[in-house]
Design an enzyme around this catalytic site. Structure first.
Site, PDB file in Angstrom:
ATOM      1  N   VAL A 206       6.596   3.359  -3.291  1.00 58.93           N
ATOM      2  CA  VAL A 206       5.715   4.363  -3.881  1.00 58.93           C
ATOM      3  C   VAL A 206       4.294   3.805  -4.017  1.00 58.93           C
ATOM      4  O   VAL A 206       3.309   4.518  -3.800  1.00 58.93           O
ATOM      5  CB  VAL A 206       6.249   4.840  -5.261  1.00 58.93           C
ATOM      6  N   CYS A 207       4.185   2.522  -4.341  1.00 58.39           N
ATOM      7  CA  CYS A 207       2.874   1.899  -4.584  1.00 58.39           C
ATOM      8  C   CYS A 207       1.879   2.097  -3.437  1.00 58.39           C
ATOM      9  O   CYS A 207       0.739   2.505  -3.685  1.00 58.39           O
ATOM     10  CB  CYS A 207       3.038   0.412  -4.907  1.00 58.39           C
ATOM     11  N   PRO A 208       2.255   1.858  -2.176  1.00 58.17           N
ATOM     12  CA  PRO A 208       1.262   2.049  -1.129  1.00 58.17           C
ATOM     13  C   PRO A 208       0.829   3.506  -0.963  1.00 58.17           C
ATOM     14  O   PRO A 208      -0.314   3.768  -0.584  1.00 58.17           O
ATOM     15  CB  PRO A 208       1.941   1.519   0.137  1.00 58.17           C
TER      16      PRO A 208
ATOM     17  N   GLU B 266       0.398   5.613  -3.453  1.00 59.29           N
ATOM     18  CA  GLU B 266      -0.588   5.820  -4.515  1.00 59.29           C
ATOM     19  C   GLU B 266      -1.914   5.132  -4.185  1.00 59.29           C
ATOM     20  O   GLU B 266      -2.986   5.730  -4.328  1.00 59.29           O
ATOM     21  CB  GLU B 266      -0.076   5.249  -5.833  1.00 59.29           C
ATOM     22  N   LEU B 267      -1.830   3.873  -3.782  1.00 57.04           N
ATOM     23  CA  LEU B 267      -3.052   3.118  -3.493  1.00 57.04           C
ATOM     24  C   LEU B 267      -3.786   3.708  -2.291  1.00 57.04           C
ATOM     25  O   LEU B 267      -5.017   3.733  -2.252  1.00 57.04           O
ATOM     26  CB  LEU B 267      -2.728   1.649  -3.278  1.00 57.04           C
TER      27      LEU B 267
END
Length: 188
Positions: free
Chosen positions: A47-49, A51-52
């Site tokens: 999920v982090c990439p 969002e970033l």
């Protein structure tokens, strides 16, 4: 958990990766302008990439508002560089990627998951005086939306520059605001 709204960011110093270089970042960098401190669990995840990458795609809009973004995870600045160099999505990032391997910054903001050594998905909007104006914390599996964050930043900036006015639900730039008064009680 006590609220951090309107509290000043606690002192910190950290190593970061920004514009192809390793740099030092501290709480002093958050003063004098609007800032977003964007905590996420870990580099090289799922999920982090997304969002970033969404933040990277909207970064120019944040800059137009005079806002700097600081993405923070408990990874090191070295890991941020490796991720930046190996991922097309993360390679787009032009904002600061802060390393917090000791968890001090994450702990200061109340988002450190102690048993995991990772940060929750926490978003903090900080005004030019270094005070927290917006807090959003999501569970690990729930990604955030940069366009909604932009809307909230615009509302925070509007309220800061228009004393006596507040922004109602779903407020967007140019929409009507409210001026709280005795005349409005029970009329909305």
């Amino acid at each position: 958990m006590s609220s951090l709204i309107n509290t000043e960011v606690q002192p910190f110093t950290a190593d970061a990766f920004h514009a192809g270089k390793f740099v030092k970042v501290s709480d002093a960098d958050l003063k004098g302008k609007w800032s977003v401190v964007f905590f996420y669990p870990a580099d090289f995840t799922f999920v982090c990439p997304t969002e970033l990458g969404d933040l990277a795609d909207n970064y120019a809009e944040f800059k137009k508002l005079g806002v700097e973004i600081y993405a923070v995870s408990t990874d090191t600045h070295f890991t941020h560089k490796a991720w930046h160099d190996s991922s097309e999505t993360i390679g787009k990032i032009q904002y600061v990627m802060v390393g917090d391997p000791t968890g001090r910054i994450s702990r200061n903001f109340g988002v450190l998951i102690e048993e995991a050594g990772l940060a929750d998905r926490g978003t903090f909007v900080i005004d030019p005086e270094g005070k927290i104006q917006i807090i959003e914390i999501n569970a690990g599996g729930i990604g955030r939306d940069a366009s909604e964050l932009l809307r909230k930043v615009k509302a925070a900036q509007y309220v800061a520059t228009h004393p006596g006015e507040v922004c109602p639900a779903k407020w967007k730039e140019g929409d009507a605001t409210l001026a709280p008064s005795l005349d409005l009680v029970g009329k909305i």
